[in-house]
Structure formats: structure tokens, C-alpha cells
Scaffold this active site. Structure first.
Site, PDB file in Angstrom:
ATOM      1  N   SER A   1       0.935  -1.216   0.065  1.00  0.00           N
ATOM      2  CA  SER A   1       0.025   0.229  -0.020  1.00  0.00           C
ATOM      3  C   SER A   1       0.844   1.256  -0.099  1.00  0.00           C
ATOM      4  CB  SER A   1      -0.800  -0.171   1.436  1.00  0.00           C
ATOM      5  OG  SER A   1      -0.344   0.256   2.256  1.00  0.00           O
ATOM      6  N   ASN A   2       2.051   1.246   0.449  1.00  0.00           N
ATOM      7  CA  ASN A   2       2.773   2.227   0.613  1.00  0.00           C
ATOM      8  C   ASN A   2       3.422   2.548  -0.949  1.00  0.00           C
ATOM      9  OD1 ASN A   2       3.682   3.656   3.145  1.00  0.00           O
ATOM     10  ND2 ASN A   2       3.667   1.772   3.718  1.00  0.00           N
TER      11      ASN A   2
ATOM     12  N   LEU B   1      17.424  -7.829   4.871  1.00  0.00           N
ATOM     13  CA  LEU B   1      18.371  -6.958   5.327  1.00  0.00           C
ATOM     14  C   LEU B   1      19.257  -6.450   3.846  1.00  0.00           C
ATOM     15  CD1 LEU B   1      19.796  -5.699   7.922  1.00  0.00           C
ATOM     16  CD2 LEU B   1      21.255  -7.505   7.964  1.00  0.00           C
ATOM     17  N   ILE B   2      19.517  -5.133   3.907  1.00  0.00           N
ATOM     18  CA  ILE B   2      20.317  -4.668   2.714  1.00  0.00           C
ATOM     19  C   ILE B   2      21.780  -4.827   3.011  1.00  0.00           C
ATOM     20  CG2 ILE B   2      20.753  -2.610   1.423  1.00  0.00           C
ATOM     21  CD1 ILE B   2      17.889  -3.579   1.330  1.00  0.00           C
TER      22      ILE B   2
ATOM     23  N   HIS C   1       9.672   2.992   8.785  1.00  0.00           N
ATOM     24  CA  HIS C   1       9.381   2.299   9.959  1.00  0.00           C
ATOM     25  C   HIS C   1       8.229   2.446  10.513  1.00  0.00           C
ATOM     26  CE1 HIS C   1      10.672  -1.142  12.564  1.00  0.00           C
ATOM     27  NE2 HIS C   1      10.327  -0.155  13.627  1.00  0.00           N
TER      28      HIS C   1
ATOM     29  N   ASP D   1      16.989  -1.338  10.797  1.00  0.00           N
ATOM     30  CA  ASP D   1      16.414   0.269  11.292  1.00  0.00           C
ATOM     31  C   ASP D   1      17.463   1.178  12.083  1.00  0.00           C
ATOM     32  OD1 ASP D   1      14.079  -0.687  10.514  1.00  0.00           O
ATOM     33  OD2 ASP D   1      13.791  -2.112  12.658  1.00  0.00           O
TER      34      ASP D   1
ATOM     35  N   GLU E   1       2.284   6.863   7.189  1.00  0.00           N
ATOM     36  CA  GLU E   1       3.140   6.438   6.236  1.00  0.00           C
ATOM     37  C   GLU E   1       2.792   6.837   4.866  1.00  0.00           C
ATOM     38  OE1 GLU E   1       4.350   2.322   6.509  1.00  0.00           O
ATOM     39  OE2 GLU E   1       3.165   2.023   8.339  1.00  0.00           O
TER      40      GLU E   1
HETATM   41  C1  GRF Z   1       4.415  -0.748   6.421  1.00  0.00           C
HETATM   42  O1  GRF Z   1       3.933  -0.521   7.781  1.00  0.00           O
HETATM   43  C2  GRF Z   1       5.881  -0.345   6.504  1.00  0.00           C
HETATM   44  O2  GRF Z   1       6.067   0.584   7.283  1.00  0.00           O
HETATM   45  C3  GRF Z   1       6.457  -1.497   6.876  1.00  0.00           C
HETATM   46  O3  GRF Z   1       5.812  -2.778   6.339  1.00  0.00           O
HETATM   47  C4  GRF Z   1       4.407  -2.319   6.136  1.00  0.00           C
HETATM   48  C5  GRF Z   1       4.083  -2.392   4.874  1.00  0.00           C
HETATM   49  O4  GRF Z   1       2.862  -2.152   4.397  1.00  0.00           O
HETATM   50  N1  GRF Z   1       7.955  -1.315   6.646  1.00  0.00           N
HETATM   51  P1  GRF Z   1       2.482  -2.004   2.914  1.00  0.00           P
HETATM   52  O5  GRF Z   1       2.821  -3.254   1.915  1.00  0.00           O
HETATM   53  O6  GRF Z   1       2.864  -0.767   2.283  1.00  0.00           O
HETATM   54  O7  GRF Z   1       1.083  -2.003   2.738  1.00  0.00           O
END
Ligand code: GRF
Length: 194
Positions: A13-14, A87-88, A104, A145, A174
Site C-alpha cells: 500500500s505504501n 536486510l540490505i 518504519h 533500522d 506512512e
Molecule cells: C508498512 O507498515 C511499512 O512501514 C512496513 O511494512 C508495512 C508495509 O505495508 N515497513 P504495505 O505493504 O506498504 O501495505
């Protein structure tokens, strides 16, 4: 043009918020969607937006230069992690110094590190009766992180907020802030080519 690669392991979704925001952007575009999971929902989003996609395996990501070569082939300038769980590796951090961003869903340094992702975080926040949570957008280094923080945004929590409600409040932050920070960093790269 600044070319973004979005790396995601889940529904994305992000990634969707970023895809929509940068759709007709004058200087920044999403060039590539990468996932470590062939079934990740984020890959369907790439199809919907007609963006190139790539499923990467562990060998290509950690043990060879294949992934780096893919990023070079697609002229990637900035890597954006959006729910990417691996992990990168150091070679990637070295190749993209201050050009890998992560979001995060908590106020780091609290609730960070290996195993702290998704609902694990919101459950821990709930169990500790925190009165606020939020997001941390940061540069990525070789530890989970721990890279330098660019922005944190907070949301107040009410006593009755379940882990699910906390997660929803945080996700709204986010979606609101990641695109703006990615734009800021991308515009800076655009103005100061390296
Ligand atoms: C989000 O909470 C992001 O911060 C975290 O993983 C989740 C991913 O959500 N690192 P989406 O796949 O973007 O919906």
C-alpha cells in the site's frame, strides 16, 4: 529524471501511494518494482501501473552482482524500501550511499531491529500501553533500522486502541509522509547530480 526502485515484500500500500504520487511528476518517476516474493501483491500494482517489475532471489541479492547490474541497467538513482523484509547487504549500501530510504512503522529507536515488523510492532506498542506511536523515515545502513533519521511523525493513542487500530493510524501517517520525503530526497539528487 530521477529513477526510483521500490523494494517491497508484501501488499504494497505504501508502494501504491508512491506510484500514484509520482505518476506525472516532472522530475521523479518510479522505474522499477522489486520483490523477494513472487506472490507479493505489490507486483500486481506494478502491472496495473505498467511499471517494470523484478523478483529477486537470495543468491542474486546477496551473493552476486546480478541485482546491482539490474539496478544499473534500469538507471536507478534512489532505492525506496516499502515493507521490504530482507536486510540490505553492504555492497548495496556502498553503491547507493544515502540513496536508500526506509519507512518504519514506529518511533525508532523504540520497536526496531530484527523481527520488529508489521503487527509485531503494533502489538508490542499496545502491550506496553504507549500513549503515542508513529513513523520513522530514515536512510538505510547495514543494520536493521539504524540509519540516520530524516523524519518522524507521531500519532496519539487512546487507551482502547487495539493493535489493529494502532496499525491503521500509523499506516495513514506512512501514506501521508513517505512520498513527501522521497520527493525531497529525489529533488535534492536532481539538483545536485553526483
Ligand atoms: C508498512 O507498515 C511499512 O512501514 C512496513 O511494512 C508495512 C508495509 O505495508 N515497513 P504495505 O505493504 O506498504 O501495505
Amino acid at each position: 529524471m530521477i529513477n526510483l526502485a521500490i523494494l517491497a515484500s508484501g501488499g504494497g500500500s505504501n508502494a501504491e501511494a508512491l506510484l500514484q504520487y509520482f505518476k506525472n511528476h516532472p522530475t521523479i518517476r518510479v522505474r522499477l518494482i522489486v520483490s523477494n516474493k513472487a506472490t507479493a501483491g505489490v507486483l500486481d500494482r506494478a502491472d496495473n501501473h505498467q511499471i517494470e517489475k523484478l523478483v529477486v532471489n537470495r543468491t542474486d541479492f546477496y551473493d552476486t552482482e546480478n541485482f546491482l547490474n539490474q539496478l544499473k541497467t534500469t538507471d536507478i538513482d534512489l532505492i525506496v524500501l516499502a515493507g521490504f523484509l530482507w536486510l540490505i547487504p553492504p555492497y548495496l549500501v556502498a553503491a547507493f550511499p544515502d540513496k536508500i530510504l526506509n519507512i518504519h512503522p514506529a518511533l525508532l529507536p523504540k520497536y526496531g531491529g530484527k523481527g520488529m515488523y508489521g503487527q509485531h510492532i503494533h502489538r508490542a506498542v499496545f502491550e506496553n500501553k504507549e500513549t503515542e506511536s508513529g513513523i520513522t523515515i530514515h536512510y538505510v545502513n547495514t543494520e536493521y533500522d539504524e540509519g540516520n533519521i530524516i523524519l518522524q511523525a507521531r500519532c496519539p493513542l487512546l487507551a482502547g486502541d487495539s493493535p489493529e487500530v494502532i496499525g491503521k493510524k500509523v499506516l495513514a501517517l506512512e501514506h501521508r509522509f513517505y512520498k513527501v520525503v522521497v520527493e525531497m530526497v529525489g529533488e535534492h539528487l536532481h539538483l545536485t547530480p553526483q
